[in-house]
Motif scaffolding. Structure first.
Motif, PDB file in Angstrom:
ATOM      1  N   TRP A   1      -0.298 -11.232 -21.893  1.00  0.00           N
ATOM      2  CA  TRP A   1       0.740 -11.615 -22.643  1.00  0.00           C
ATOM      3  C   TRP A   1       0.357 -12.431 -23.982  1.00  0.00           C
ATOM      4  CZ3 TRP A   1       4.412 -13.088 -17.954  1.00  0.00           C
ATOM      5  CH2 TRP A   1       4.520 -11.868 -17.095  1.00  0.00           C
ATOM      6  N   ALA A   2      -0.349 -13.578 -23.478  1.00  0.00           N
ATOM      7  CA  ALA A   2      -0.975 -14.567 -24.629  1.00  0.00           C
ATOM      8  C   ALA A   2      -1.644 -14.062 -25.475  1.00  0.00           C
ATOM      9  CB  ALA A   2      -1.716 -15.717 -23.908  1.00  0.00           C
ATOM     10  N   GLU A   3      -2.394 -13.147 -25.212  1.00  0.00           N
ATOM     11  CA  GLU A   3      -3.423 -12.539 -26.330  1.00  0.00           C
ATOM     12  C   GLU A   3      -2.469 -11.659 -27.016  1.00  0.00           C
ATOM     13  OE1 GLU A   3      -6.179 -10.700 -23.642  1.00  0.00           O
ATOM     14  OE2 GLU A   3      -7.580 -12.878 -23.524  1.00  0.00           O
ATOM     15  N   GLU A   4      -1.606 -10.781 -26.438  1.00  0.00           N
ATOM     16  CA  GLU A   4      -0.765 -10.199 -27.322  1.00  0.00           C
ATOM     17  C   GLU A   4      -0.052 -10.626 -28.543  1.00  0.00           C
ATOM     18  OE1 GLU A   4       3.201  -6.849 -26.543  1.00  0.00           O
ATOM     19  OE2 GLU A   4       2.111  -8.052 -24.879  1.00  0.00           O
ATOM     20  N   SER A   5       0.894 -11.627 -28.085  1.00  0.00           N
ATOM     21  CA  SER A   5       1.480 -12.487 -29.010  1.00  0.00           C
ATOM     22  C   SER A   5       0.470 -13.021 -29.977  1.00  0.00           C
ATOM     23  CB  SER A   5       2.223 -13.887 -28.205  1.00  0.00           C
ATOM     24  OG  SER A   5       3.225 -13.191 -27.497  1.00  0.00           O
ATOM     25  N   ASP A   6      -0.775 -13.730 -29.500  1.00  0.00           N
ATOM     26  CA  ASP A   6      -1.725 -14.157 -30.350  1.00  0.00           C
ATOM     27  C   ASP A   6      -2.250 -13.099 -31.424  1.00  0.00           C
ATOM     28  OD1 ASP A   6      -3.587 -16.154 -31.266  1.00  0.00           O
ATOM     29  OD2 ASP A   6      -4.756 -16.162 -29.558  1.00  0.00           O
ATOM     30  N   ARG A   7      -2.486 -11.998 -31.127  1.00  0.00           N
ATOM     31  CA  ARG A   7      -2.795 -10.835 -31.989  1.00  0.00           C
ATOM     32  C   ARG A   7      -1.706 -10.698 -33.101  1.00  0.00           C
ATOM     33  NH1 ARG A   7      -5.263  -8.637 -27.538  1.00  0.00           N
ATOM     34  NH2 ARG A   7      -3.269  -7.466 -27.179  1.00  0.00           N
ATOM     35  N   ALA A   8      -0.334 -10.906 -32.531  1.00  0.00           N
ATOM     36  CA  ALA A   8       0.649 -10.668 -33.393  1.00  0.00           C
ATOM     37  C   ALA A   8       1.106 -11.729 -34.142  1.00  0.00           C
ATOM     38  CB  ALA A   8       2.023  -9.877 -32.647  1.00  0.00           C
ATOM     39  N   GLY A   9       0.368 -12.921 -34.089  1.00  0.00           N
ATOM     40  CA  GLY A   9       0.910 -13.862 -34.997  1.00  0.00           C
ATOM     41  C   GLY A   9       1.902 -14.937 -34.570  1.00  0.00           C
ATOM     42  N   HIS A  10       2.000 -15.007 -33.139  1.00  0.00           N
ATOM     43  CA  HIS A  10       3.437 -15.826 -32.563  1.00  0.00           C
ATOM     44  C   HIS A  10       2.711 -16.930 -31.805  1.00  0.00           C
ATOM     45  CE1 HIS A  10       6.005 -12.336 -33.782  1.00  0.00           C
ATOM     46  NE2 HIS A  10       5.224 -11.756 -33.034  1.00  0.00           N
ATOM     47  N   PRO A  11       2.371 -17.948 -32.508  1.00  0.00           N
ATOM     48  CA  PRO A  11       1.460 -19.036 -32.018  1.00  0.00           C
ATOM     49  C   PRO A  11       2.392 -19.785 -30.854  1.00  0.00           C
ATOM     50  CG  PRO A  11       2.460 -19.819 -33.987  1.00  0.00           C
ATOM     51  CD  PRO A  11       2.633 -18.206 -33.804  1.00  0.00           C
ATOM     52  N   VAL A  12       3.621 -20.115 -30.720  1.00  0.00           N
ATOM     53  CA  VAL A  12       4.153 -20.717 -29.764  1.00  0.00           C
ATOM     54  C   VAL A  12       4.214 -20.161 -28.505  1.00  0.00           C
ATOM     55  CG1 VAL A  12       6.464 -21.492 -28.834  1.00  0.00           C
ATOM     56  CG2 VAL A  12       5.672 -22.048 -31.242  1.00  0.00           C
ATOM     57  N   SER A  13       4.583 -18.614 -28.518  1.00  0.00           N
ATOM     58  CA  SER A  13       4.637 -17.713 -27.299  1.00  0.00           C
ATOM     59  C   SER A  13       3.258 -17.713 -26.929  1.00  0.00           C
ATOM     60  CB  SER A  13       5.044 -16.201 -27.651  1.00  0.00           C
ATOM     61  OG  SER A  13       6.421 -16.493 -28.015  1.00  0.00           O
ATOM     62  N   ALA A  14       2.150 -17.401 -27.498  1.00  0.00           N
ATOM     63  CA  ALA A  14       0.856 -17.455 -26.949  1.00  0.00           C
ATOM     64  C   ALA A  14       0.282 -18.666 -26.295  1.00  0.00           C
ATOM     65  CB  ALA A  14      -0.144 -17.047 -28.348  1.00  0.00           C
ATOM     66  N   ARG A  15       0.642 -19.947 -27.008  1.00  0.00           N
ATOM     67  CA  ARG A  15       0.069 -21.106 -26.405  1.00  0.00           C
ATOM     68  C   ARG A  15       0.935 -21.249 -25.110  1.00  0.00           C
ATOM     69  NH1 ARG A  15       2.566 -24.560 -31.022  1.00  0.00           N
ATOM     70  NH2 ARG A  15       4.558 -25.592 -29.902  1.00  0.00           N
ATOM     71  N   GLU A  16       2.078 -20.893 -24.799  1.00  0.00           N
ATOM     72  CA  GLU A  16       2.851 -21.170 -23.571  1.00  0.00           C
ATOM     73  C   GLU A  16       2.280 -20.363 -22.643  1.00  0.00           C
ATOM     74  OE1 GLU A  16       6.957 -20.693 -24.490  1.00  0.00           O
ATOM     75  OE2 GLU A  16       7.250 -22.493 -25.462  1.00  0.00           O
ATOM     76  N   ALA A  17       1.863 -19.267 -22.919  1.00  0.00           N
ATOM     77  CA  ALA A  17       1.551 -18.112 -21.744  1.00  0.00           C
ATOM     78  C   ALA A  17      -0.038 -18.610 -21.357  1.00  0.00           C
ATOM     79  CB  ALA A  17       1.310 -16.711 -22.404  1.00  0.00           C
ATOM     80  N   TYR A  18      -0.763 -19.132 -22.366  1.00  0.00           N
ATOM     81  CA  TYR A  18      -2.216 -19.411 -22.151  1.00  0.00           C
ATOM     82  C   TYR A  18      -2.213 -20.607 -21.505  1.00  0.00           C
ATOM     83  CZ  TYR A  18      -4.550 -16.476 -25.920  1.00  0.00           C
ATOM     84  OH  TYR A  18      -5.245 -15.477 -26.336  1.00  0.00           O
ATOM     85  N   LEU A  19      -1.253 -21.437 -21.454  1.00  0.00           N
ATOM     86  CA  LEU A  19      -1.212 -22.604 -20.536  1.00  0.00           C
ATOM     87  C   LEU A  19      -1.004 -22.312 -19.284  1.00  0.00           C
ATOM     88  CD1 LEU A  19      -1.261 -25.761 -20.224  1.00  0.00           C
ATOM     89  CD2 LEU A  19       1.092 -25.900 -20.802  1.00  0.00           C
ATOM     90  N   ARG A  20      -0.017 -21.513 -18.891  1.00  0.00           N
ATOM     91  CA  ARG A  20       0.427 -20.894 -17.556  1.00  0.00           C
ATOM     92  C   ARG A  20      -0.732 -20.351 -16.990  1.00  0.00           C
ATOM     93  NH1 ARG A  20       4.826 -18.829 -20.297  1.00  0.00           N
ATOM     94  NH2 ARG A  20       4.514 -16.780 -19.159  1.00  0.00           N
ATOM     95  N   ALA A  21      -1.452 -19.208 -17.609  1.00  0.00           N
ATOM     96  CA  ALA A  21      -2.513 -18.514 -17.321  1.00  0.00           C
ATOM     97  C   ALA A  21      -3.832 -19.546 -16.741  1.00  0.00           C
ATOM     98  CB  ALA A  21      -3.339 -17.622 -18.288  1.00  0.00           C
ATOM     99  N   ALA A  22      -3.793 -20.665 -17.559  1.00  0.00           N
ATOM    100  CA  ALA A  22      -4.799 -21.668 -17.067  1.00  0.00           C
ATOM    101  C   ALA A  22      -4.406 -22.365 -15.848  1.00  0.00           C
ATOM    102  CB  ALA A  22      -4.940 -22.780 -18.269  1.00  0.00           C
ATOM    103  N   THR A  23      -3.185 -22.532 -15.690  1.00  0.00           N
ATOM    104  CA  THR A  23      -2.599 -23.258 -14.408  1.00  0.00           C
ATOM    105  C   THR A  23      -2.832 -22.244 -13.187  1.00  0.00           C
ATOM    106  OG1 THR A  23      -0.787 -24.408 -15.210  1.00  0.00           O
ATOM    107  CG2 THR A  23      -0.694 -23.867 -12.895  1.00  0.00           C
ATOM    108  N   TYR A  24      -2.738 -21.192 -13.357  1.00  0.00           N
ATOM    109  CA  TYR A  24      -2.672 -20.099 -12.286  1.00  0.00           C
ATOM    110  C   TYR A  24      -4.503 -19.841 -11.881  1.00  0.00           C
ATOM    111  CZ  TYR A  24       2.092 -19.249 -13.580  1.00  0.00           C
ATOM    112  OH  TYR A  24       3.173 -19.219 -13.952  1.00  0.00           O
ATOM    113  N   LEU A  25      -5.090 -19.865 -12.857  1.00  0.00           N
ATOM    114  CA  LEU A  25      -6.844 -19.793 -12.536  1.00  0.00           C
ATOM    115  C   LEU A  25      -7.046 -20.832 -11.867  1.00  0.00           C
ATOM    116  CD1 LEU A  25      -7.757 -18.143 -16.181  1.00  0.00           C
ATOM    117  CD2 LEU A  25      -8.261 -17.208 -14.065  1.00  0.00           C
ATOM    118  N   ARG A  26      -6.617 -22.225 -12.366  1.00  0.00           N
ATOM    119  CA  ARG A  26      -6.925 -23.336 -11.413  1.00  0.00           C
ATOM    120  C   ARG A  26      -6.466 -23.383 -10.042  1.00  0.00           C
ATOM    121  NH1 ARG A  26      -4.981 -26.536 -14.701  1.00  0.00           N
ATOM    122  NH2 ARG A  26      -3.080 -27.073 -13.811  1.00  0.00           N
TER     123      ARG A  26
END
Length: 405
Positions: A59-84
């Motif tokens: 989801w983060a990468e999809e928003s990132d490619r489409a130029g939606h930085p807030v949505s992208a960064r929020e999802a990247y942060l949650r993905a980092a948590t789940y990986l940890r």
């Protein structure tokens, strides 16, 4: 909020859930992941959390490619948590390749989150004993680098966290109040442990000195208003570090700690004569007596999987002997800056907080957190807002009139 019968798994999932206040997780994503996990099955745990992380990262990468930085960064942060969270059960030696892979992916997700922040978090590499310690400078909003110096909080981690989790616990509350925050994984912590194999050391003054040396070169950092804040085992490491670093203007120990061996000695099922000789014993003398200590899965994870890996040791006996090197009693009189000692009701590590407080000879404050205010437990994890309020209000007042070396 109980999602697992397995005590380890419940402990691990609570680490994710606590970050919800800072956007690090969503309850729905955690709950649906938990529902797919076979309780107590480490392979199932790793598989399902990495699957959720991959979904959210997509989801983060999809928003990132489409130029939606807030949505992208929020999802990247949650993905980092789940990986940890995915690799907690895998702690230990030899290091599981799945842990290394998940930690690398966590690093990459957080790095993209950092780039998309406003202002961006700046990667830092602190020179240390011929190598480098990785972290981030998290700048306060609306600052002009080099022209608008701000007070800066240097965060000190504990045993099993990393700079990515410390974004939630230390950096986010700091930058929202106009502070910069410097996050660095030292030996035995996060990136330094997983990717470099650097193990824990008692002389944290050596580590902190290198971090401060680098901090004062960073644009926008006011070198006269440096605060050091340690959580969990950082409640030992931060005071130990500040005891040898006079450039620090304020110290926070959450919870305050003392000599590590004193903290664990009373819990050990040892004959009195052997207990009295600690730490001057052969580790092999201890091992047979320590087996009952790790019969409980949580204790086994903390002491065998986590502590032996963090310290680079081979047995519990070695760990007990090694703990004798982690002392504040020898250096506490060298802490000169104003110090806040925190202790939360129900936090097992807070048992020595009052001992540290009484031994300090600097301006000092003891802050108690209670179950009545929803802030009980280790490091006030379920009410960091209350912790942040009391600690940063204190820092605002102390750093308004910093004490010199």
């Amino acid at each position: 909020m109980k999602l697992f019968e397995d005590a380890r798994f419940q402990m691990f999932v609570e680490r994710a859930l606590a970050t919800m206040t800072g956007g690090g997780a969503e309850y729905g994503e955690c709950a649906v992941t938990a529902a797919r996990i076979a309780d107590g099955d480490d392979d199932s745990w790793y598989r399902e959390w990495t699957a959720t992380a991959a979904m959210v990262r997509g989801w983060a990468e999809e928003s990132d490619r489409a130029g939606h930085p807030v949505s992208a960064r929020e999802a990247y942060l949650r993905a980092a948590t789940y990986l940890r969270v995915s690799y907690y059960p895998l702690f230990g030696l030899p290091v599981d390749p799945r842990l290394t892979e998940a930690a690398r992916d966590e690093r990459d997700c957080f790095a993209r989150f950092a780039e998309l922040c406003d202002p961006p978090l700046r990667p830092v590499r602190v020179p240390f004993e011929g190598g480098l310690l990785d972290g981030y400078l998290c700048p306060a909003p609306d600052t002009a680098p080099g022209r608008d110096p701000r007070p800066t909080v240097i965060a000190v981690n504990g045993y099993d966290s990393d700079v990515h989790e410390m974004w939630w616990s230390h950096a986010r509350p700091a930058v929202r109040r106009g502070y910069h925050c410097l996050l660095v994984d030292g030996p035995g912590q996060g990136l330094a442990l997983v990717h470099q194999g650097l193990t824990m050391r008692p002389d944290w003054e050596t580590v902190l000195r290198a971090v401060v040396d680098h901090a004062v070169t960073l644009p926008g950092v006011d070198g006269t208003r440096l605060a050091v804040s340690g959580w969990s085992f950082g409640g030992y490491l931060a005071p130990r570090g500040v005891s040898g670093e006079p450039r620090v203007a304020a110290l926070v120990a959450d919870p305050g700690q003392w000599d590590l061996l004193d903290n664990i000695k009373a819990l050990l099922p040892l004959p009195q004569d052997l207990r009295d000789r600690l730490p001057d014993v052969d580790p092999a003398e201890l091992d047979a007596h320590l087996a009952p200590v790790v019969e409980h899965p949580v204790a086994r994870w903390k002491l065998v999987q986590r502590a032996l890996w963090v310290h680079g040791l081979g047995s519990l006996g070695e760990y007990v002997v090694e703990s004798g090197r982690y002392r504040l009693s020898d250096v506490v009189d060298r802490i000169a800056c104003p110090t806040l000692v925190a202790m939360a009701e129900g936090d097992q590590l807070a048992g020595q907080a009052e001992q540290l407080y009484e031994a300090l000879r600097c301006p000092k404050t003891l802050v108690r957190f209670s179950a009545a205010e929803g802030a009980a437990g280790h490091c006030e994890s379920w009410n960091r807002s209350r912790f942040d309020q009391r600690v940063f209000d204190w820092l605002d007042e102390v750093l308004a009139h910093p004490h010199g070396p």
